[in-house]
Scaffold this motif. Structure first.
Motif, short mmCIF file in Angstrom:
data_model
loop_
_atom_site.label_atom_id
_atom_site.label_comp_id
_atom_site.label_asym_id
_atom_site.label_seq_id
_atom_site.Cartn_x
_atom_site.Cartn_y
_atom_site.Cartn_z
N ARG A 137 0.84 -1.20 0.00
CA ARG A 137 0.00 0.00 0.00
C ARG A 137 0.87 1.25 0.00
N ARG A 138 1.95 1.19 0.75
CA ARG A 138 2.86 2.34 0.83
C ARG A 138 3.53 2.61 -0.51
N TRP A 139 3.86 1.54 -1.22
CA TRP A 139 4.46 1.71 -2.55
C TRP A 139 3.47 2.41 -3.47
N LEU A 140 2.21 2.05 -3.33
CA LEU A 140 1.16 2.68 -4.14
C LEU A 140 1.11 4.18 -3.86
N VAL A 141 1.18 4.54 -2.58
CA VAL A 141 1.19 5.95 -2.21
C VAL A 141 2.42 6.63 -2.79
N LEU A 143 4.12 5.86 -5.54
CA LEU A 143 4.02 6.06 -6.98
C LEU A 143 2.96 7.10 -7.32
N GLY A 144 1.89 7.15 -6.50
CA GLY A 144 0.80 8.05 -6.83
C GLY A 144 1.08 9.49 -6.41
N GLN A 145 1.77 9.67 -5.29
CA GLN A 145 1.83 11.01 -4.70
C GLN A 145 3.22 11.61 -4.57
N GLN B 71 -3.99 9.62 -1.26
CA GLN B 71 -3.97 8.54 -2.25
C GLN B 71 -5.08 7.56 -1.93
N GLN B 136 -4.70 -4.75 -6.02
CA GLN B 136 -3.79 -3.72 -5.54
C GLN B 136 -2.47 -3.74 -6.31
N LEU B 140 -0.68 -0.78 -8.65
CA LEU B 140 0.73 -0.38 -8.58
C LEU B 140 1.33 -0.33 -9.97
N LEU B 143 0.06 2.83 -11.77
CA LEU B 143 0.70 4.09 -11.37
C LEU B 143 2.14 4.13 -11.83
N GLY B 188 -3.36 9.06 -9.17
CA GLY B 188 -2.13 9.81 -9.01
C GLY B 188 -1.98 10.94 -10.01
#
Lengths: 242, 242
Positions: A137-141, A143-145, B71, B136, B140, B143, B188
């Motif tokens: 989930r943190r990786w997603l954040v 890449l997104g933000q 996010q 999920q 990833l 993004l 993102g």
DNA sequence: CGCCACTTTGAAGCACTTCAACATATGTGG
DNA sequence: CCACATATGTTGAAGTGCTTCAAAGTGGCG
């Protein structure tokens, strides 16, 4: 290091007694699989019938698009579960060794009853799973933000934290076998831009990275500038230092 | 719709018999929680002691950074498990209703024994969990590797597929309560750019989106241009149409 | 009716990419 | 141990996809 990597990792997730630890050691006392660096040893589409545990070395989890684009979705460290069979589900990703690695394949028919018989270990495994989910989930954040600088810096902080927990970091430095191309595949950037960000980090005195070894020279500064908060890696609150 | 959303969702994941389905219905026959649209009803840092299941409406899973960046890491549809307590682990994300929603909180002490007593349901839950993990992972990849057009189009294809599986899509169209700001938080991107991409999709005759309803006018074209492959949503192979 | 949330459009800027070339390590066979 | 091939790292210059800033338009709802 009395016990193997899996036992040490699980002990970080949930308190285990001597019996549990010895049981894990015995469980892993089956023929192992040595894997050469850069080899793709579990492939998308496979349906391996064994639980695969990484005992030594680093590996990456990779998703490839039909047009050749590649996204690394996780870096795996010793003690990580790489794959746990479930019904007839196929893998939707590949696992690649980043260094020479050692993997234990354990038949599902042996692993699952073992887990059922050891509630503490079941709990530790479930917790480890939760942490892995939080990491993704943190990786997603990321890449997104986050900006390129933040993505790379945050990843360095995360890996330091995870390696430190299993005794593979010393004085803020650790082996770092990831190439710039792979770092780009993990952060959604181009290798060229990764290179420029690393140069900036070096010029600012934040890191020292050469010969596959990374030293974080100013950890708190890097953590602050990349908004790194280790809470997601610590399901039971911060580690107490002895 | 004889059974509730959870029963229908789990039946898609693993074959369940009448007994299982009725048991799920009974399990959910406890006081429910109505949640107003736009309300954050589960918060980062909380440690809810109940399993939270979404029975009606849409919700989003959100991670906030200290500087205000947001996010969205998942969109939740009816039948999704929003939270399942484990030890004393804290939530590292929040859950927000996107529409008026209905949630069932079931005490862990009732839920876990129930699962143990119904191996088929346990299997279905585990499978659902795997699919959520794969979704999920796909986000990833979106993004990290995809353009704005591909990210948004891929998300539309994914949501169509998931909604269709539970009977909430008809003729490639479905309710779509997500604002452009939220779409931006999920992909993102900036809201402004999301708006421009949507305009392009409309001009190309790919979609029709207005009044919170989305119709995908050319599904195969959109799927092809966004590299959408539903395999990751179908753990047991493609659905057979009756 | 009027407010507020959401959508839309334009113009300017910039973080990151692309392309191209060169430098430096790493490994391999002779 | 050197010659060579290949992978990895480094730098510059030009381009672009997306962001930022600003303002106006639209629609739902009390």
């Amino acid at each position: 290091m009395p016990y193997n990597a899996l036992a040490r990792r699980l002990a970080c997730c949930f308190p285990l007694d001597e019996d549990d630890l010895r049981a894990i050691d015995r469980l892993c006392a089956v023929p192992r699989r040595r894997v050469a660096a850069r080899r793709e040893f579990l492939r998308e589409g496979d349906r391996p019938g064994q639980v695969h545990i990484l005992l030594e070395g680093w590996a990456s989890r990779l998703v490839m698009l039909p047009d050749g684009r590649r996204q690394i979705t996780a870096f795996h460290l010793p003690g990580d579960i790489l794959w746990r069979p479930m019904g007839d589900v196929r893998m939707d990703f590949s696992i690649l060794a980043l260094t020479p690695a050692m993997v234990v394949p354990i038949a599902s028919g042996a692993f699952e009853p073992f887990v059922t018989a050891h509630p503490g270990i079941a709990m530790a495994l479930a917790t480890q799973d939760r942490v892995a989910e939080a990491v993704q989930r943190r990786w997603l954040v990321n890449l997104g933000q986050r900006t390129a600088f933040e993505r790379i810096g945050h990843l360095f902080c995360e890996l330091h934290h995870r390696l430190d927990a299993i005794g593979l970091a010393h004085e803020n430095s650790f082996a770092f076998p990831v190439t710039q191309v792979e770092l780009a595949e993990a952060t959604g950037l181009t290798p060229v831009h990764v290179n420029r960000v690393l140069r900036d980090m070096r010029l600012q005195g934040l890191i020292d990275l050469e010969h596959r070894a990374l030293r974080i020279l100013q950890f708190s500064a890097l953590a602050q500038r990349t908004l790194f908060d280790p809470a997601y890696l610590e399901p039971h609150g911060p580690l107490r230092l002895a």
